[in-house]
Design a protein around this motif. Structure first.
Motif, PDB file in Angstrom:
ATOM      1  N   TYR A   1      -7.884   3.723 -11.670  1.00 27.97           N
ATOM      2  CA  TYR A   1      -8.595   2.684 -12.418  1.00 27.97           C
ATOM      3  C   TYR A   1      -7.813   1.368 -12.378  1.00 27.97           C
ATOM      4  CZ  TYR A   1     -11.502   0.650 -16.099  1.00 27.97           C
ATOM      5  OH  TYR A   1     -12.369  -0.140 -16.796  1.00 27.97           O
ATOM      6  N   GLY A   2      -6.488   1.482 -12.485  1.00 31.51           N
ATOM      7  CA  GLY A   2      -5.639   0.295 -12.441  1.00 31.51           C
ATOM      8  C   GLY A   2      -5.666  -0.404 -11.095  1.00 31.51           C
ATOM      9  N   ILE A   3      -5.862   0.368 -10.038  1.00 29.98           N
ATOM     10  CA  ILE A   3      -5.916  -0.202  -8.682  1.00 29.98           C
ATOM     11  C   ILE A   3      -7.254  -0.875  -8.417  1.00 29.98           C
ATOM     12  CG2 ILE A   3      -5.937   0.372  -6.229  1.00 29.98           C
ATOM     13  CD1 ILE A   3      -3.988   2.676  -6.901  1.00 29.98           C
ATOM     14  N   PHE A   4      -8.343  -0.191  -8.736  1.00 26.44           N
ATOM     15  CA  PHE A   4      -9.665  -0.651  -8.317  1.00 26.44           C
ATOM     16  C   PHE A   4     -10.421  -1.433  -9.388  1.00 26.44           C
ATOM     17  CE2 PHE A   4      -8.787   3.011  -5.555  1.00 26.44           C
ATOM     18  CZ  PHE A   4      -8.964   2.416  -4.317  1.00 26.44           C
ATOM     19  N   VAL A   5      -9.988  -1.372 -10.650  1.00 23.44           N
ATOM     20  CA  VAL A   5     -10.715  -2.073 -11.715  1.00 23.44           C
ATOM     21  C   VAL A   5      -9.813  -3.088 -12.432  1.00 23.44           C
ATOM     22  CG1 VAL A   5     -12.064  -1.841 -13.835  1.00 23.44           C
ATOM     23  CG2 VAL A   5     -12.262  -0.109 -12.035  1.00 23.44           C
ATOM     24  N   THR A   6      -8.785  -2.588 -13.108  1.00 27.46           N
ATOM     25  CA  THR A   6      -7.966  -3.470 -13.951  1.00 27.46           C
ATOM     26  C   THR A   6      -7.295  -4.578 -13.155  1.00 27.46           C
ATOM     27  OG1 THR A   6      -7.497  -1.532 -15.345  1.00 27.46           O
ATOM     28  CG2 THR A   6      -6.181  -3.504 -15.737  1.00 27.46           C
ATOM     29  N   ARG A   7      -6.923  -4.310 -11.923  1.00 27.86           N
ATOM     30  CA  ARG A   7      -6.183  -5.291 -11.117  1.00 27.86           C
ATOM     31  C   ARG A   7      -6.905  -6.631 -11.023  1.00 27.86           C
ATOM     32  NH1 ARG A   7      -6.049  -7.047  -6.029  1.00 27.86           N
ATOM     33  NH2 ARG A   7      -7.818  -5.728  -5.452  1.00 27.86           N
TER      34      ARG A   7
ATOM     35  N   PHE B   1       3.420  -3.356  -6.198  1.00 28.48           N
ATOM     36  CA  PHE B   1       2.396  -2.337  -5.982  1.00 28.48           C
ATOM     37  C   PHE B   1       1.035  -2.868  -6.420  1.00 28.48           C
ATOM     38  CE2 PHE B   1       4.188  -1.713 -10.145  1.00 28.48           C
ATOM     39  CZ  PHE B   1       3.138  -1.361 -10.969  1.00 28.48           C
ATOM     40  N   PHE B   2      -0.032  -2.312  -5.817  1.00 27.86           N
ATOM     41  CA  PHE B   2      -1.400  -2.785  -6.016  1.00 27.86           C
ATOM     42  C   PHE B   2      -2.046  -2.160  -7.246  1.00 27.86           C
ATOM     43  CE2 PHE B   2      -1.685  -3.845  -1.347  1.00 27.86           C
ATOM     44  CZ  PHE B   2      -2.038  -5.173  -1.518  1.00 27.86           C
ATOM     45  N   ALA B   3      -1.504  -2.400  -8.428  1.00 28.57           N
ATOM     46  CA  ALA B   3      -2.138  -1.826  -9.613  1.00 28.57           C
ATOM     47  C   ALA B   3      -1.701  -2.581 -10.863  1.00 28.57           C
ATOM     48  CB  ALA B   3      -1.795  -0.342  -9.755  1.00 28.57           C
ATOM     49  N   ARG B   4      -2.591  -2.601 -11.838  1.00 27.45           N
ATOM     50  CA  ARG B   4      -2.263  -3.059 -13.182  1.00 27.45           C
ATOM     51  C   ARG B   4      -2.723  -1.978 -14.146  1.00 27.45           C
ATOM     52  NH1 ARG B   4      -1.187  -8.199 -15.019  1.00 27.45           N
ATOM     53  NH2 ARG B   4      -0.481  -9.641 -13.394  1.00 27.45           N
ATOM     54  N   LEU B   5      -1.769  -1.330 -14.759  1.00 26.42           N
ATOM     55  CA  LEU B   5      -2.073  -0.215 -15.647  1.00 26.42           C
ATOM     56  C   LEU B   5      -2.208  -0.741 -17.071  1.00 26.42           C
ATOM     57  CD1 LEU B   5       0.444   2.351 -14.119  1.00 26.42           C
ATOM     58  CD2 LEU B   5      -1.930   1.938 -13.493  1.00 26.42           C
ATOM     59  N   GLY B   6      -3.423  -1.114 -17.428  1.00 26.76           N
ATOM     60  CA  GLY B   6      -3.684  -1.644 -18.767  1.00 26.76           C
ATOM     61  C   GLY B   6      -3.362  -3.115 -18.910  1.00 26.76           C
ATOM     62  N   ALA B   7      -2.451  -3.639 -18.126  1.00 30.98           N
ATOM     63  CA  ALA B   7      -2.019  -5.040 -18.226  1.00 30.98           C
ATOM     64  C   ALA B   7      -2.973  -5.927 -17.436  1.00 30.98           C
ATOM     65  CB  ALA B   7      -0.589  -5.193 -17.717  1.00 30.98           C
TER      66      ALA B   7
ATOM     67  N   VAL C   1       0.843  -1.203   0.000  1.00 37.19           N
ATOM     68  CA  VAL C   1       0.000   0.000   0.000  1.00 37.19           C
ATOM     69  C   VAL C   1       0.876   1.251   0.000  1.00 37.19           C
ATOM     70  CG1 VAL C   1      -1.591   1.375   1.392  1.00 37.19           C
ATOM     71  CG2 VAL C   1      -2.028  -1.063   1.059  1.00 37.19           C
ATOM     72  N   LEU C   2       1.911   1.252   0.844  1.00 40.56           N
ATOM     73  CA  LEU C   2       2.829   2.395   0.906  1.00 40.56           C
ATOM     74  C   LEU C   2       3.552   2.606  -0.424  1.00 40.56           C
ATOM     75  CD1 LEU C   2       4.384   1.880   4.462  1.00 40.56           C
ATOM     76  CD2 LEU C   2       2.760   3.661   3.774  1.00 40.56           C
ATOM     77  N   ILE C   3       4.001   1.507  -1.026  1.00 41.30           N
ATOM     78  CA  ILE C   3       4.689   1.616  -2.317  1.00 41.30           C
ATOM     79  C   ILE C   3       3.738   2.141  -3.380  1.00 41.30           C
ATOM     80  CG2 ILE C   3       5.774   0.294  -4.174  1.00 41.30           C
ATOM     81  CD1 ILE C   3       6.925  -1.548  -2.019  1.00 41.30           C
ATOM     82  N   THR C   4       2.493   1.666  -3.348  1.00 43.12           N
ATOM     83  CA  THR C   4       1.510   2.126  -4.333  1.00 43.12           C
ATOM     84  C   THR C   4       1.249   3.622  -4.192  1.00 43.12           C
ATOM     85  OG1 THR C   4       0.445  -0.056  -4.288  1.00 43.12           O
ATOM     86  CG2 THR C   4      -0.815   1.756  -5.248  1.00 43.12           C
TER      87      THR C   4
ATOM     88  N   PHE D   1      -3.483  14.916 -13.411  1.00 42.38           N
ATOM     89  CA  PHE D   1      -4.766  14.423 -12.909  1.00 42.38           C
ATOM     90  C   PHE D   1      -5.252  13.231 -13.739  1.00 42.38           C
ATOM     91  CE2 PHE D   1      -9.469  14.600 -12.769  1.00 42.38           C
ATOM     92  CZ  PHE D   1      -9.631  14.350 -11.411  1.00 42.38           C
ATOM     93  N   ILE D   2      -5.048  13.294 -15.052  1.00 42.23           N
ATOM     94  CA  ILE D   2      -5.414  12.163 -15.916  1.00 42.23           C
ATOM     95  C   ILE D   2      -4.614  10.919 -15.515  1.00 42.23           C
ATOM     96  CG2 ILE D   2      -5.308  11.269 -18.283  1.00 42.23           C
ATOM     97  CD1 ILE D   2      -5.883  14.147 -19.240  1.00 42.23           C
ATOM     98  N   SER D   3      -3.335  11.116 -15.223  1.00 39.72           N
ATOM     99  CA  SER D   3      -2.491  10.001 -14.773  1.00 39.72           C
ATOM    100  C   SER D   3      -3.005   9.422 -13.466  1.00 39.72           C
ATOM    101  CB  SER D   3      -1.047  10.474 -14.594  1.00 39.72           C
ATOM    102  OG  SER D   3      -0.531  11.009 -15.790  1.00 39.72           O
ATOM    103  N   LEU D   4      -3.464  10.302 -12.573  1.00 38.76           N
ATOM    104  CA  LEU D   4      -4.034   9.846 -11.301  1.00 38.76           C
ATOM    105  C   LEU D   4      -5.276   8.994 -11.535  1.00 38.76           C
ATOM    106  CD1 LEU D   4      -4.202   9.900  -8.199  1.00 38.76           C
ATOM    107  CD2 LEU D   4      -5.459  12.062  -8.387  1.00 38.76           C
ATOM    108  N   LEU D   5      -6.115   9.408 -12.496  1.00 44.10           N
ATOM    109  CA  LEU D   5      -7.317   8.643 -12.817  1.00 44.10           C
ATOM    110  C   LEU D   5      -6.954   7.261 -13.370  1.00 44.10           C
ATOM    111  CD1 LEU D   5      -9.628  11.349 -14.461  1.00 44.10           C
ATOM    112  CD2 LEU D   5      -9.733  10.437 -12.131  1.00 44.10           C
ATOM    113  N   LEU D   6      -5.938   7.209 -14.253  1.00 37.74           N
ATOM    114  CA  LEU D   6      -5.511   5.935 -14.825  1.00 37.74           C
ATOM    115  C   LEU D   6      -4.975   5.006 -13.744  1.00 37.74           C
ATOM    116  CD1 LEU D   6      -3.705   7.086 -18.112  1.00 37.74           C
ATOM    117  CD2 LEU D   6      -5.898   5.903 -17.923  1.00 37.74           C
ATOM    118  N   PHE D   7      -4.215   5.577 -12.820  1.00 31.11           N
ATOM    119  CA  PHE D   7      -3.666   4.780 -11.728  1.00 31.11           C
ATOM    120  C   PHE D   7      -4.795   4.262 -10.834  1.00 31.11           C
ATOM    121  CE2 PHE D   7       1.022   4.842 -10.958  1.00 31.11           C
ATOM    122  CZ  PHE D   7       1.073   3.652 -10.254  1.00 31.11           C
TER     123      PHE D   7
END
Length: 396
Positions: A117-123, A377-383, A73-76, A109-115
């Motif tokens: 989304y990657g945390i809560f949806v794409t993951r 980290f807790f995210a998948r950005l597109g992957a 979580v801290l790393i994310t 801000f767009i980058s924040l939205l993508l991140f």
């Protein structure tokens, strides 16, 4: 590697934060905005100081999974704030006009939205990649044989492991696969991540036949700070016992044969030995690892599927005629992969020769699965997390 990257970024960002705050002080903005900016960068800059303290607790086996999740979580948070700030600074700091501050703020801000989304949806937005692979040497009775292949579960860093594993098991069940193969990294650090409840959910991941698996670098215990409490060999032994307890077959430089009528195909699994550990973060193809001993008792005329956590072994396996199809994981596309008008953008493409999807050479094929879990980290950005469904075809 991640640790040193974070330290380097942290030092660079402290300098950039200082320059940014000085520049912001010259603007006629509300004090509340300036204070909010200062508070945000201070929080972001102290995270790398907190991380080593949490890592020290990894030697405590009692609550390792919780400590691991806190660290992730801290790393994310650190990566989100870092990337958004760097984007802002790139567009803003080199220029004098205030309009670049606003433009950089929008892009950030767009980058924040993508991140987000990657945390809560794409993951956990699992996809099934279906491919058909044709071979002239595949026995006719195996024409249409279906393999479900997954890799890199990293149970210790799943936010809700039981639910997520149950979802993966349901998806695999719907593929109607004949067999499930697993490409390594079932845990992050320690066998204790496989609790009875987790093992119960893992036992649901199966096809019509037994599930075959290999170990990855994270399964070896190589990332434990205290190898006295749990030596690597003990960690692997206990992990093997737990997997075999739920009916999985662990292949450790070994081969089994799948039989249909009077024909068969071979499944070989490459173990993650101590010798192989030195290649765990190797970007180039691995040439200094003897794979011939693994196939010494394998019939050269039998169609072979090899599970190798490291795709960097593929050239040796394929070009020497050991493996017709190699299945690997490990890379995850670095959890960042976007298809932009047909161009696949991922940092993995710049450092690996083969990093995601299907590759072919004269004597064999490689498929690299993007994994179903996350690490670091807790995210998948597109992957998207991936289940690969491979249908073997006889093209004679």
């Amino acid at each position: 590697m991640l640790k040193y990257t974070i330290i380097t970024l942290a030092l660079l960002l402290v300098l950039l934060d200082f320059l940014a705050y000085r520049k912001l002080a010259d603007y006629k903005l509300k004090k509340s905005i300036k204070r909010a900016f200062a508070a945000t960068v201070i929080i972001a800059d102290i995270i790398p100081l907190i991380l080593p303290l949490s890592m020290l607790i990894f030697s405590n086996e009692n609550d390792m999974t919780s400590i691991m999740k806190i660290s992730m979580v801290l790393i994310t948070i650190f990566l989100v704030l870092t990337i958004c700030r760097l984007i802002l600074y790139i567009f803003w700091l080199p220029f004098k006009s205030k309009k670049w501050l606003y433009f950089g703020g929008v892009v950030s801000f767009i980058s924040l939205l993508l991140f987000t989304y990657g945390i809560f949806v794409t993951r956990t937005d699992y996809k099934v990649s279906e491919i058909s692979l044709s071979y002239s040497n595949l026995p006719a009775v195996f024409n249409g044989y279906r393999i479900a292949f997954i890799s890199d579960i990293h149970t210790g860093s799943m936010y809700d492991a039981e639910r997520e594993l149950e979802d993966i098991a349901d998806i695999i069940s719907e593929t109607d696969a004949d067999i499930v193969l697993f490409g390594g990294d079932i845990i992050n650090m320690h066998h204790s991540e496989l609790t009875p409840d987790i093992l119960e959910k893992l036992s649901l991941i199966k096809g019509k036949h037994e599930t075959l698996a290999v170990l990855g670098n994270h399964d070896t215990g190589a990332y434990l700070n205290d190898s006295v409490i749990t030596p690597r060999c003990l960690n692997k032994k206990l992990l093997k016992e737990k997997l075999e307890g739920i009916g999985w077959v662990l292949l450790q430089d070994s081969t089994i044969y799948l039989n249909r009528n009077n024909d068969s195909i071979a499944i070989t699994g490459i173990d993650y030995t101590d010798e192989l550990l030195k290649f765990k973060h190797n970007f180039d193809n691995i040439k200094d690892y003897d794979v011939s001993r693994i196939y010494s008792a394998v019939d050269d005329n039998v169609f072979n599927v090899t599970i190798s956590h490291l795709p960097q072994l593929w050239h040796e396996l394929c070009d020497n005629g050991y493996s017709d199809l190699t299945l690997s994981g490990h890379i995850h596309s670095m959890q960042f992969k976007y298809d932009i008008f047909g161009f696949i953008l991922s940092p993995a493409a710049f450092v690996y020769n083969e990093w995601s999807g299907l590759y072919e050479r004269e004597k064999g094929k490689l498929y690299i699965n993007d994994g179903v879990g996350t690490v670091g980290f807790f995210a998948r950005l597109g992957a998207k997390p991936e289940v690969t469904l491979i249908t073997l075809k006889n093209n004679l």
